[in-house]
Design an enzyme around this catalytic site. Structure first.
Site, PDB file in Angstrom:
ATOM      1  N   HIS A   1       0.809  -1.216   0.000  1.00  0.00           N
ATOM      2  CA  HIS A   1       0.000   0.000   0.000  1.00  0.00           C
ATOM      3  C   HIS A   1       0.858   1.288   0.000  1.00  0.00           C
ATOM      4  O   HIS A   1       0.842   2.053  -0.949  1.00  0.00           O
ATOM      5  CB  HIS A   1      -0.909   0.021   1.229  1.00  0.00           C
TER       6      HIS A   1
HETATM    7  O1  RIB Z   1      -5.129  -0.075   4.581  1.00  0.00           O
HETATM    8  C1  RIB Z   1      -3.734  -0.022   4.427  1.00  0.00           C
HETATM    9  C2  RIB Z   1      -3.132   1.068   5.247  1.00  0.00           C
HETATM   10  O2  RIB Z   1      -3.381   0.814   6.627  1.00  0.00           O
HETATM   11  C3  RIB Z   1      -1.594   1.135   5.122  1.00  0.00           C
HETATM   12  O3  RIB Z   1      -1.175   2.460   5.345  1.00  0.00           O
HETATM   13  C4  RIB Z   1      -1.134   0.249   6.237  1.00  0.00           C
HETATM   14  O4  RIB Z   1       0.168   0.597   6.706  1.00  0.00           O
HETATM   15  C5  RIB Z   1      -2.148   0.571   7.298  1.00  0.00           C
HETATM   16  O5  RIB Z   1      -1.729   1.785   7.937  1.00  0.00           O
END
Ligand code: RIB
Ligand code: CA
Length: 315
Positions: A245
């Site tokens: 992500h």
């Molecule tokens: O949904 C993914 C996000 O939530 C990313 O930033 C992961 O690190 C968590 O913080």
């Protein structure tokens, strides 16, 4: 030809395995001048996110990097964490030594406000890869900074992809929906990297092997970081890999041409228990609500991973 001035950024983060990879990518990229990390409670509580941020900075050979503690809980809700994904430490996978560098003195929110007010208008980008509590608190304390910020680039939200923490909501937005609502309404230029695009940036076993084959402590650590949640993702999502992500935000700053999306209106649900934290994206323009965000849904994943692997090898 004169070198382009490095792009000043502040990374607001809740490390977090994918946060760690994003921070390493930023520190490995000369196009970016990372002014500081500001830590927030999210994947794990604040005392662990501040510890993990320092572990990552030292792994990158940057014990000089200013790292601030920020908010330790959401604006109006109890903290929800994600140890089931990131491990009890928030950084499961590699065995990184306890940090020796100290935290910077002062609060992360004050650093954000003071820095944006000090630097020339439009020259500082805020990269938010955790719950938006620090960012919203800074904007509330100093509304003038929304007009001075160059851009806010955030990982969060979802539209076609659905939620990852409830059927409707992505984790960063769900943890602090009131903060997110405020950020989406602040008027600063906003680029959003939702699950719709980050689910296309999958760390497959071959890509993990490429990290490991870098043959450095950073490469080995990133292979361990991205392999650790593999079990969680394949069990839960049946995906062929782990969605990476947060590094999508840094990759966007380095190579915006690798991404596609639309400039649309996006609002955040804060009233409904059923859909709390949902990003309501007007993708088809069916409302008269003014566009407020560049909402990215496509990425050239092969190009992202070759850039990431090449940059990590520089550390
Ligand atoms: O949904 C993914 C996000 O939530 C990313 O930033 C992961 O690190 C968590 O913080
Ligand atoms: Ca994160």
């Amino acid at each position: 030809m004169a070198r382009m001035a490095a792009h000043k950024i502040i990374i607001d983060t809740d490390p977090g395995q994918d946060d760690a990879v994003a921070i390493l990518l930023a520190l490995a990229s000369p196009e970016l001048d990372v002014l500081a990390l500001t830590c927030v409670a999210g994947n794990v509580p604040l005392d662990l996110t501040t510890c993990n941020a320092r572990k990552i900075a030292e792994l990158a050979g940057r014990p000089d990097l200013p790292i601030y503690a920020g908010c330790d809980r959401p604006l109006a809700r109890p903290l929800v964490t994600a140890e089931q994904v990131h491990g009890a430490s928030g950084l499961d996978g590699p065995d990184l030594p306890e940090p020796s560098m100290p935290l910077a003195k002062g609060h992360g929110v004050d650093f954000i406000v003071d820095t944006v007010r000090r630097e020339a208008p439009g020259t500082v980008t805020l990269v938010a890869i955790g719950p938006l509590t620090n960012v919203a608190t800074a904007l509330t304390r100093a509304p003038d900074i929304s007009a001075r910020l160059g851009r806010i680039v955030l990982m969060g939200g979802a539209h076609f992809a659905g939620g990852n923490v409830t059927p409707a909501a992505e984790f960063n937005i769900h943890v602090d929906p009131h903060a997110a609502k405020l950020v989406f309404a602040c008027g600063a230029p906003l680029t959003v990297l939702p699950l719709d695009v980050t689910y296309k940036a999958l760390v497959t076993p071959a890509r993990t092997t490429a990290f490991r084959d870098i043959g450095t402590p950073v490469g080995t650590a990133v292979a361990a970081l991205t392999d650790a949640p593999h079990r969680h993702n394949t069990e839960k999502f049946g995906a062929p890999g782990v969605p990476l992500h947060d590094p999508c935000t840094i990759t966007y700053l380095l190579r915006p041409d690798l991404f596609r999306g639309r400039h649309i209106n996006v609002e955040v649900e804060t009233g409904s228990d059923l859909t709390l934290g949902m990003t309501v994206a007007d993708w088809w323009g069916v409302t008269t609500r003014a566009p407020n965000a560049t909402f990215l849904t496509e990425v050239d994943a092969d190009a992202l991973f070759s850039l990431l692997t090449e940059r990590l090898a520089r550390l």
